[in-house]
Design a protein around this motif. Sequence first.
Motif, PDB file in Angstrom:
ATOM      1  N   GLY A  54     -21.740 -45.579  18.346  1.00  0.00           N
ATOM      2  CA  GLY A  54     -22.803 -46.863  18.256  1.00  0.00           C
ATOM      3  C   GLY A  54     -22.675 -47.979  17.057  1.00  0.00           C
ATOM      4  O   GLY A  54     -21.866 -49.162  16.772  1.00  0.00           O
ATOM      5  N   LEU A  55     -22.175 -47.815  15.688  1.00  0.00           N
ATOM      6  CA  LEU A  55     -20.787 -48.630  14.775  1.00  0.00           C
ATOM      7  C   LEU A  55     -19.614 -48.675  15.929  1.00  0.00           C
ATOM      8  O   LEU A  55     -19.024 -49.789  15.425  1.00  0.00           O
ATOM      9  CB  LEU A  55     -20.567 -47.678  13.297  1.00  0.00           C
ATOM     10  CG  LEU A  55     -21.992 -47.386  12.839  1.00  0.00           C
ATOM     11  CD1 LEU A  55     -21.537 -46.379  11.211  1.00  0.00           C
ATOM     12  CD2 LEU A  55     -22.304 -48.856  11.950  1.00  0.00           C
ATOM     13  N   TYR A  56     -18.865 -48.917  16.138  1.00  0.00           N
ATOM     14  CA  TYR A  56     -17.562 -48.990  17.398  1.00  0.00           C
ATOM     15  C   TYR A  56     -18.267 -49.606  17.966  1.00  0.00           C
ATOM     16  O   TYR A  56     -17.280 -51.329  18.402  1.00  0.00           O
ATOM     17  CB  TYR A  56     -17.197 -47.240  17.554  1.00  0.00           C
ATOM     18  CG  TYR A  56     -16.092 -48.103  18.339  1.00  0.00           C
ATOM     19  CD1 TYR A  56     -14.570 -48.797  18.020  1.00  0.00           C
ATOM     20  CD2 TYR A  56     -15.855 -48.046  19.880  1.00  0.00           C
ATOM     21  CE1 TYR A  56     -14.032 -48.713  18.713  1.00  0.00           C
ATOM     22  CE2 TYR A  56     -15.246 -48.444  20.619  1.00  0.00           C
ATOM     23  CZ  TYR A  56     -13.874 -48.590  19.668  1.00  0.00           C
ATOM     24  OH  TYR A  56     -12.646 -49.042  21.238  1.00  0.00           O
ATOM     25  N   ASN A  57     -19.482 -50.204  18.886  1.00  0.00           N
ATOM     26  CA  ASN A  57     -20.034 -50.393  19.560  1.00  0.00           C
ATOM     27  C   ASN A  57     -20.649 -52.228  19.059  1.00  0.00           C
ATOM     28  O   ASN A  57     -19.978 -52.599  19.379  1.00  0.00           O
ATOM     29  CB  ASN A  57     -20.839 -50.477  20.835  1.00  0.00           C
ATOM     30  CG  ASN A  57     -20.217 -49.010  21.987  1.00  0.00           C
ATOM     31  OD1 ASN A  57     -18.691 -49.070  22.198  1.00  0.00           O
ATOM     32  ND2 ASN A  57     -21.195 -47.826  22.406  1.00  0.00           N
ATOM     33  N   THR A  58     -20.963 -52.177  17.979  1.00  0.00           N
ATOM     34  CA  THR A  58     -21.828 -53.251  17.640  1.00  0.00           C
ATOM     35  C   THR A  58     -20.964 -53.320  16.000  1.00  0.00           C
ATOM     36  O   THR A  58     -21.406 -54.737  15.898  1.00  0.00           O
ATOM     37  CB  THR A  58     -23.058 -52.264  17.273  1.00  0.00           C
ATOM     38  OG1 THR A  58     -22.993 -51.697  15.735  1.00  0.00           O
ATOM     39  CG2 THR A  58     -23.923 -52.036  18.022  1.00  0.00           C
ATOM     40  N   ASP A  59     -19.967 -52.583  15.767  1.00  0.00           N
ATOM     41  CA  ASP A  59     -19.474 -53.286  14.367  1.00  0.00           C
ATOM     42  C   ASP A  59     -17.948 -52.545  14.411  1.00  0.00           C
ATOM     43  O   ASP A  59     -17.162 -52.646  13.466  1.00  0.00           O
ATOM     44  CB  ASP A  59     -20.059 -52.867  12.806  1.00  0.00           C
ATOM     45  CG  ASP A  59     -21.277 -53.850  12.958  1.00  0.00           C
ATOM     46  OD1 ASP A  59     -21.261 -54.993  12.371  1.00  0.00           O
ATOM     47  OD2 ASP A  59     -22.038 -52.927  12.775  1.00  0.00           O
ATOM     48  N   PRO A  60     -17.162 -53.219  15.789  1.00  0.00           N
ATOM     49  CA  PRO A  60     -16.068 -52.129  15.595  1.00  0.00           C
ATOM     50  C   PRO A  60     -15.019 -52.828  14.769  1.00  0.00           C
ATOM     51  O   PRO A  60     -13.730 -51.994  13.806  1.00  0.00           O
ATOM     52  CB  PRO A  60     -15.029 -52.586  16.431  1.00  0.00           C
ATOM     53  CG  PRO A  60     -15.972 -54.318  17.531  1.00  0.00           C
ATOM     54  CD  PRO A  60     -16.929 -54.182  16.922  1.00  0.00           C
ATOM     55  N   GLU A  61     -14.732 -54.353  14.524  1.00  0.00           N
ATOM     56  CA  GLU A  61     -14.485 -54.609  13.196  1.00  0.00           C
ATOM     57  C   GLU A  61     -14.385 -53.982  11.708  1.00  0.00           C
ATOM     58  O   GLU A  61     -13.309 -54.083  10.365  1.00  0.00           O
ATOM     59  CB  GLU A  61     -14.422 -56.857  13.376  1.00  0.00           C
ATOM     60  CG  GLU A  61     -15.658 -56.922  12.585  1.00  0.00           C
ATOM     61  CD  GLU A  61     -16.590 -57.197  13.983  1.00  0.00           C
ATOM     62  OE1 GLU A  61     -16.050 -56.847  14.998  1.00  0.00           O
ATOM     63  OE2 GLU A  61     -17.732 -57.137  13.335  1.00  0.00           O
ATOM     64  N   TYR A  62     -15.188 -53.289  11.574  1.00  0.00           N
ATOM     65  CA  TYR A  62     -15.722 -52.590  10.575  1.00  0.00           C
ATOM     66  C   TYR A  62     -15.510 -51.256  10.660  1.00  0.00           C
ATOM     67  O   TYR A  62     -15.538 -50.501   9.777  1.00  0.00           O
ATOM     68  CB  TYR A  62     -16.691 -52.719   9.749  1.00  0.00           C
ATOM     69  CG  TYR A  62     -17.075 -54.489   9.743  1.00  0.00           C
ATOM     70  CD1 TYR A  62     -16.450 -55.113   8.712  1.00  0.00           C
ATOM     71  CD2 TYR A  62     -17.644 -54.997  10.588  1.00  0.00           C
ATOM     72  CE1 TYR A  62     -16.224 -56.899   8.698  1.00  0.00           C
ATOM     73  CE2 TYR A  62     -18.196 -56.444  10.126  1.00  0.00           C
ATOM     74  CZ  TYR A  62     -17.584 -57.080   9.062  1.00  0.00           C
ATOM     75  OH  TYR A  62     -17.824 -58.452   9.930  1.00  0.00           O
ATOM     76  N   CYS A  63     -14.425 -50.381  11.516  1.00  0.00           N
ATOM     77  CA  CYS A  63     -14.345 -49.156  11.599  1.00  0.00           C
ATOM     78  C   CYS A  63     -12.945 -49.127  11.646  1.00  0.00           C
ATOM     79  O   CYS A  63     -12.420 -49.332  12.350  1.00  0.00           O
ATOM     80  CB  CYS A  63     -14.399 -48.700  13.274  1.00  0.00           C
ATOM     81  SG  CYS A  63     -16.705 -49.094  13.098  1.00  0.00           S
ATOM     82  N   LEU A  64     -12.713 -48.391  10.759  1.00  0.00           N
ATOM     83  CA  LEU A  64     -10.741 -48.106  10.532  1.00  0.00           C
ATOM     84  C   LEU A  64     -10.687 -46.705  10.323  1.00  0.00           C
ATOM     85  O   LEU A  64     -11.254 -45.799  10.131  1.00  0.00           O
ATOM     86  CB  LEU A  64     -10.341 -48.862   9.154  1.00  0.00           C
ATOM     87  CG  LEU A  64     -10.949 -50.701   8.989  1.00  0.00           C
ATOM     88  CD1 LEU A  64     -11.236 -51.147   7.831  1.00  0.00           C
ATOM     89  CD2 LEU A  64     -10.477 -51.003   9.974  1.00  0.00           C
ATOM     90  N   VAL A  65      -9.541 -46.735  10.918  1.00  0.00           N
ATOM     91  CA  VAL A  65      -9.297 -45.171  10.677  1.00  0.00           C
ATOM     92  C   VAL A  65      -7.533 -44.742   9.681  1.00  0.00           C
ATOM     93  O   VAL A  65      -7.491 -45.900   9.598  1.00  0.00           O
ATOM     94  CB  VAL A  65      -8.850 -44.303  11.973  1.00  0.00           C
ATOM     95  CG1 VAL A  65      -9.894 -44.208  12.681  1.00  0.00           C
ATOM     96  CG2 VAL A  65      -7.480 -45.148  12.639  1.00  0.00           C
ATOM     97  N   ALA A  66      -7.893 -44.145   8.965  1.00  0.00           N
ATOM     98  CA  ALA A  66      -6.144 -43.784   8.365  1.00  0.00           C
ATOM     99  C   ALA A  66      -5.688 -43.277   9.239  1.00  0.00           C
ATOM    100  O   ALA A  66      -6.341 -42.062   9.283  1.00  0.00           O
ATOM    101  CB  ALA A  66      -6.582 -43.718   7.222  1.00  0.00           C
ATOM    102  N   GLU A  67      -4.098 -43.058   9.257  1.00  0.00           N
ATOM    103  CA  GLU A  67      -3.187 -42.076   9.967  1.00  0.00           C
ATOM    104  C   GLU A  67      -2.484 -42.104   8.646  1.00  0.00           C
ATOM    105  O   GLU A  67      -1.706 -42.988   8.538  1.00  0.00           O
ATOM    106  CB  GLU A  67      -2.868 -42.528  11.268  1.00  0.00           C
ATOM    107  CG  GLU A  67      -3.352 -42.214  12.498  1.00  0.00           C
ATOM    108  CD  GLU A  67      -3.045 -43.262  13.161  1.00  0.00           C
ATOM    109  OE1 GLU A  67      -3.377 -42.489  14.521  1.00  0.00           O
ATOM    110  OE2 GLU A  67      -2.308 -43.199  13.561  1.00  0.00           O
TER     111      GLU A  67
END
Length: 191
Positions: A54-67
């Motif tokens: 849901g968050l990925y679909n509605t707010d992708p710009e605020y979904c971050l990952v660290a690698e």
Amino acid sequence: MTDFSDLEPHSSQLDIRDMEIDDLANVYHLGEELFTSDLYPYIYRTWDQWEVIGLYNTDPEYCLVAEIDEQLAGFVLGTIINKSTLVYGYIIWLGVAPSFQRRGVADKLVDKLVERMIDDGARFMMVDTDPENLPALQFFTRKGFGNMRQHVFLSMNLSDHDYYGRLIAYEREKADRAIWKRPRRRPNATS
């Protein structure tokens, strides 16, 4: 990739990037590992795959990952909330894999998210956590969050509610009537 000086000398490069569709399963599973209701039953009660999707679909710009070394080291999921004259950012989930904790991952994720939210008009940030989660409280205090307020969660077991009992009884009676109901004979059109 960026070199962060707060990483341990033997560690590899830390890369903060937008979450991609291929990250959804890994983020969900890391969250499952981190957000167990054993320690904080109310705050982590909502972690499920639909929360991530849901968050990925509605707010992708605020979904971050660290690698680090192409391994998922952590993630942050947030949103911006617009309330008439107030626009504020909200960190909903922040998680770092145990093997990558205390290496600056959470710092960099929050810093990047804050920058994005400022660019998008947020002038206030919120985050919540369980009051017993001292490491989280210390982290967010160090990051500049303050004005701590405790939030009280109340719950009610609806199966003990009078209406629930009446509804169940009604549904059982309805099912019993359906079993014993005889099919009606249709009047003959010629009679």
